[in-house]
Design an enzyme around this catalytic site. Structure first.
Site, PDB file in Angstrom:
ATOM      1  N   ASN A 387       0.821  -1.203   0.000  1.00 24.03           N
ATOM      2  CA  ASN A 387       0.000   0.000   0.000  1.00 24.03           C
ATOM      3  C   ASN A 387       0.858   1.257   0.000  1.00 24.03           C
ATOM      4  O   ASN A 387       1.038   1.888  -1.048  1.00 24.03           O
ATOM      5  CB  ASN A 387      -0.949  -0.028   1.195  1.00 24.03           C
ATOM      6  CG  ASN A 387      -1.951   1.117   1.173  1.00 24.03           C
ATOM      7  OD1 ASN A 387      -1.846   2.025   0.354  1.00 24.03           O
ATOM      8  ND2 ASN A 387      -2.911   1.085   2.058  1.00 24.03           N
ATOM      9  N   ASP A 388       1.414   1.608   1.158  1.00 23.54           N
ATOM     10  CA  ASP A 388       2.103   2.891   1.275  1.00 23.54           C
ATOM     11  C   ASP A 388       3.263   3.052   0.295  1.00 23.54           C
ATOM     12  O   ASP A 388       3.548   4.161  -0.151  1.00 23.54           O
ATOM     13  CB  ASP A 388       2.614   3.083   2.714  1.00 23.54           C
ATOM     14  CG  ASP A 388       1.449   3.165   3.697  1.00 23.54           C
ATOM     15  OD1 ASP A 388       0.357   3.572   3.262  1.00 23.54           O
ATOM     16  OD2 ASP A 388       1.646   2.823   4.874  1.00 23.54           O
ATOM     17  N   VAL A 389       3.917   1.941  -0.051  1.00 22.90           N
ATOM     18  CA  VAL A 389       5.077   2.053  -0.946  1.00 22.90           C
ATOM     19  C   VAL A 389       4.662   2.364  -2.382  1.00 22.90           C
ATOM     20  O   VAL A 389       5.508   2.547  -3.250  1.00 22.90           O
ATOM     21  CB  VAL A 389       5.947   0.773  -0.933  1.00 22.90           C
ATOM     22  CG1 VAL A 389       6.538   0.548   0.446  1.00 22.90           C
ATOM     23  CG2 VAL A 389       5.179  -0.442  -1.409  1.00 22.90           C
TER      24      VAL A 389
END
Lengths: 465, 107
Positions: A387-389
């Site tokens: 997700n965040d990456v």
């Protein structure tokens, strides 16, 4: 040649073996040779240690037998998904060994009629005990969080940093006092106790996404405490091996910090994930969801596909299904690569090990810097449990908590598919703009089950043609 | 400062630089095995634990703590090497077989 000289030679050979071992580990083709030479070095060193004059062996044998009984089953039967936990556990063993030897040495030299430690040796001993006990409890806490015996969310309270720093300052103060006046033996249990406590407190505010950095840092501490032990025991082999481990942990921590665009202090004292809820509460925006059939029909006609795995893949144990997807696409003539973000997963290199376990050739696993320019020519990106990456706001939104973090440029690809359980934000609690882009298809479901469905649809489509 | 002491600091400094240089070259692909291998290597504290336990057999505290240290570090030695090898065994390269199929399409 006397026994002592022979012993020194074994230590020199062992040190050389360890350096070669790490050198050969640099490439997959020579890596296993590196393990062998490391084992030889360790064997020679143990032989050397056993030759020490005037030894009794009963308790040594007991320790070796129990150690083997603990270590072997842990290594042989441990499933690969548990690698981060096992690593944390072994750091705690390493810290414990150094700390208790330091404790024993302290009390041996504190006895009347013995040669007292020099100031320098006492300084090294304080380092050994401080880092050793801190690594012991800190790594046990990390183990608990990774094994989900403890909540993996960061636990933050008001004044946390002040409490931690005060305790640490007192511990250092005790250490300095002991170096100046080793006869104040009463301070030693205080030092040991505070180090144990500080290890726990240090890990409490650490969340799952920061684990790669913290594990690397603990790795470094475990090595440095072994090195300090070498200074106390006048054993250069321990100094060398400990320094090698210490520098390895240091390099890994720096790489992890860079990959998150954060500093050490921020990781340790930042309480990441708390910023979260402010950004999380946004209005509902439209997104496009799709079925496995639709997704498969797009994948089928693609010529370049990049898969982005994340911790979600590890949790769902989806790597074997991902391998089936890789196989069926490759067979259909699609070029499939895997984009590996340095902090994907819970420890450095976590994704690589899981994908290698699923028999995906390692030359298909591409690092972030190498794959980023390729996204523009990629037809489909399949994000599985990451997700965040992949969040483009790390580049564009200055108010985002992850602003400045290097990400995988998946938004440059023609189509983005995201396999995800729901629209809920990721660990950092940050909404991902990627999910609302026109080119993005949300594939809702369990990573393992949905990837399996994709494989089935691809097979069905092929049979239909 | 005694002579041997400066030599030890020298050794530590040089070993750290060697470590930094060698480990910088390790491919990120292998960072997990790297960590478990360095873990096994730093279990060299086993050597110190053996010397402590074997030579102070009259001292109960030293023997008890030494035996704990031997147990903990030998568990790391055995476990670290075995698991590193288990991991490395999984890393396979298959490109020569697979690559031609890339543009060749399904048979």
């Amino acid at each position: 040649m006397s026994i002592e000289t022979f012993q020194q030679y074994t230590y020199i050979i062992a040190a050389a073996c360890f350096i070669l071992s790490l050198k050969w580990l640099s490439r997959p083709t020579t890596a296993r040779r590196g393990v062998t030479i490391g084992e030889i070095g360790m064997g020679i060193a143990i032989l050397g240690a056993l030759l020490t004059k005037g030894m009794t062996y009963n308790w040594i044998i007991v320790g070796l037998v129990i150690g083997a009984l603990i270590g072997l089953p842990l290594a042989i039967f441990m499933p690969m998904k548990d690698v981060p936990q096992r690593t944390a556990l072994s750091h705690s063993f390493g810290g414990l060994a150094a700390a208790v030897v330091g404790t024993a040495e302290f009390y041996l030299h504190a006895k009347a009629g013995t040669v007292p430690l020099t100031h320098f040796e006492m300084g090294a001993l304080v380092m050994e005990v401080l880092l050793g006990y801190l690594t012991f409890t800190g790594s046990l806490m990390a183990f608990g969080k990774l094994q989900e015996l403890l909540p993996s969310r960061p636990m933050v309270y008001k004044g946390q940093n002040a409490v931690n720093l005060t305790l640490f300052a007192i511990a250092i103060g005790c250490g300095v006092y002991l170096v100046a006046d080793p006869s104040k033996t009463v301070l030693f249990p205080v030092l040991a106790g505070l180090s144990l406590l500080f290890g726990v407190l240090l890990i409490i505010p650490i969340g799952g996404a920061d684990m790669p950095t913290v594990i690397s840092l603990l790795n470094s501490y475990a090595g440095l405490s072994a090195s300090a032990m070498g200074f106390v025991l006048n054993n250069p082999l321990l100094i060398v091996a400990g320094a090698l481990d210490g520098s390895s942990g240091l390099i890994l921590s720096i790489i992890m910090c860079k990959a998150m665009n954060r500093s050490f202090t921020n990781v340790l004292f930042g309480g990441f994930g708390q910023v979260a809820h402010v950004a999380g509460a946004k209005e509902q925006r439209p997104h496009r969801s799709a079925s496995a059939e639709e997704a498969a029909s797009i994948l089928e006609v693609a010529s370049r596909v990049v898969v982005v795995p994340g911790y979600g893949m590890a949790v769902a144990q989806a790597q074997h299904k991902v391998r089936e997807l890789y196989d069926s696409l490759t067979k259909a003539g699609v070029d499939v690569k895997f984009a590996i973000h340095p902090v994907a997963g819970r420890m450095p290199g976590h994704m690589n090990v899981l994908l290698a376990e699923a028999d995906i050739p390692y030359d298909r696993l591409i690092e972030m810097d190498e794959i980023n320019p390729e996204f523009a020519q990629t037809d489909v990106v399949v994000i599985i449990g990451a997700n965040d990456v992949t969040n483009p706001s790390a580049k564009t939104d200055k108010t985002s908590p992850i602003y400045g973090m290097p990400i995988l440029d998946v938004d440059k690809a023609a189509t983005v598919m995201v396999i995800k359980r729901s629209m809920s934000p990721g660990f950092a609690g940050i909404d991902n703009d990627l999910y609302y882009m026109d080119k993005t298809m949300m594939l809702f479901g369990d990573a393992k089950a949905f990837t399996g469905e994709l494989v089935k649809e691809l097979a069905a489509a092929k049979a239909g043609v | 400062m005694s002579n041997s002491l400066t030599i030890y600091i020298f050794i530590f400094m040089l070993a750290t630089f060697i470590g930094l240089e060698v480990i910088k070259r390790v491919s990120p692909l292998l960072h997990t095995p790297l960590m478990s291998l360095t873990n096994a290597i730093s279990a060299i504290s086993l050597v110190g634990s053996i010397e402590l336990t074997g030579t102070h057999y009259h001292d109960h505290l030293a023997v008890t703590l030494g035996t704990i240290a031997i147990t903990a570090s030998f568990a790391n030695v055995v476990g670290g090497f075995v698991i590193t090898d288990r991991m490395l065994k999984m890393f396979k390269k298959r490109e020569p077989v697979k690559a031609p199929a890339k543009t060749g399409g399904a048979a």
